[in-house]
Design a protein around this motif. Structure first.
Motif, short mmCIF file in Angstrom:
data_model
loop_
_atom_site.label_atom_id
_atom_site.label_comp_id
_atom_site.label_asym_id
_atom_site.label_seq_id
_atom_site.Cartn_x
_atom_site.Cartn_y
_atom_site.Cartn_z
N ASP A 5 4.11 2.01 2.52
CA ASP A 5 4.78 0.74 3.03
C ASP A 5 6.08 0.77 2.92
N PRO A 20 3.41 0.89 -4.40
CA PRO A 20 1.94 0.44 -4.21
C PRO A 20 1.47 -0.39 -5.24
N LYS A 65 0.77 -1.09 0.15
CA LYS A 65 -0.13 0.10 -0.03
C LYS A 65 1.03 1.07 -0.09
N GLU A 66 0.27 2.44 -0.17
CA GLU A 66 0.93 3.71 -0.31
C GLU A 66 1.72 3.84 0.99
#
Length: 104
Positions: free
Chosen positions: A55, A91, A52-53
């Motif tokens: 991470d 992402p 995800k954004e």
């Protein structure tokens, strides 16, 4: 004219033929090996994680490692398992995270 060959000791002749055939069979078996001798019974277990954004590999390692496992080692395990050359994740990427037990 061709010289005739005569078998003097029949038992020794049969032993020689048997030895030659055995060697041929062994050599053939070596070359026709289907690779099972080199295959690994060990299968590494892993979870798949969708990135995800925001991470990072470090955060993913922290979330998925056992309490007594070194985070740096977990990061290296993730990098090696996924063959990440540049260590960049984005992402939408799906990476494998090894499942480590306390004794690993």
């Amino acid at each position: 004219m061709r010289k005739k060959v005569r078998i003097v000791n029949f038992k020794r002749f049969l032993l020689s033929i048997f030895s030659i055939l055995t060697m041929i069979a062994l050599i053939t078996a070596m070359f026709l090996n289907d690779g099972k001798a080199y295959s690994s019974v060990y299968e590494e277990k892993f979870n798949k994680v969708k990135i995800k954004e925001g991470d990072t590999i470090w955060e993913i390692a922290l979330e998925n490692k056992p309490e007594d496992y070194d985070t740096r080692k977990m990061v290296l395990d993730i990098i090696e398992l996924n063959n990440l050359e540049k260590r960049n994740i984005y992402p939408g990427d799906i990476i494998k995270v090894p499942i480590k037990n306390k004794g690993d």
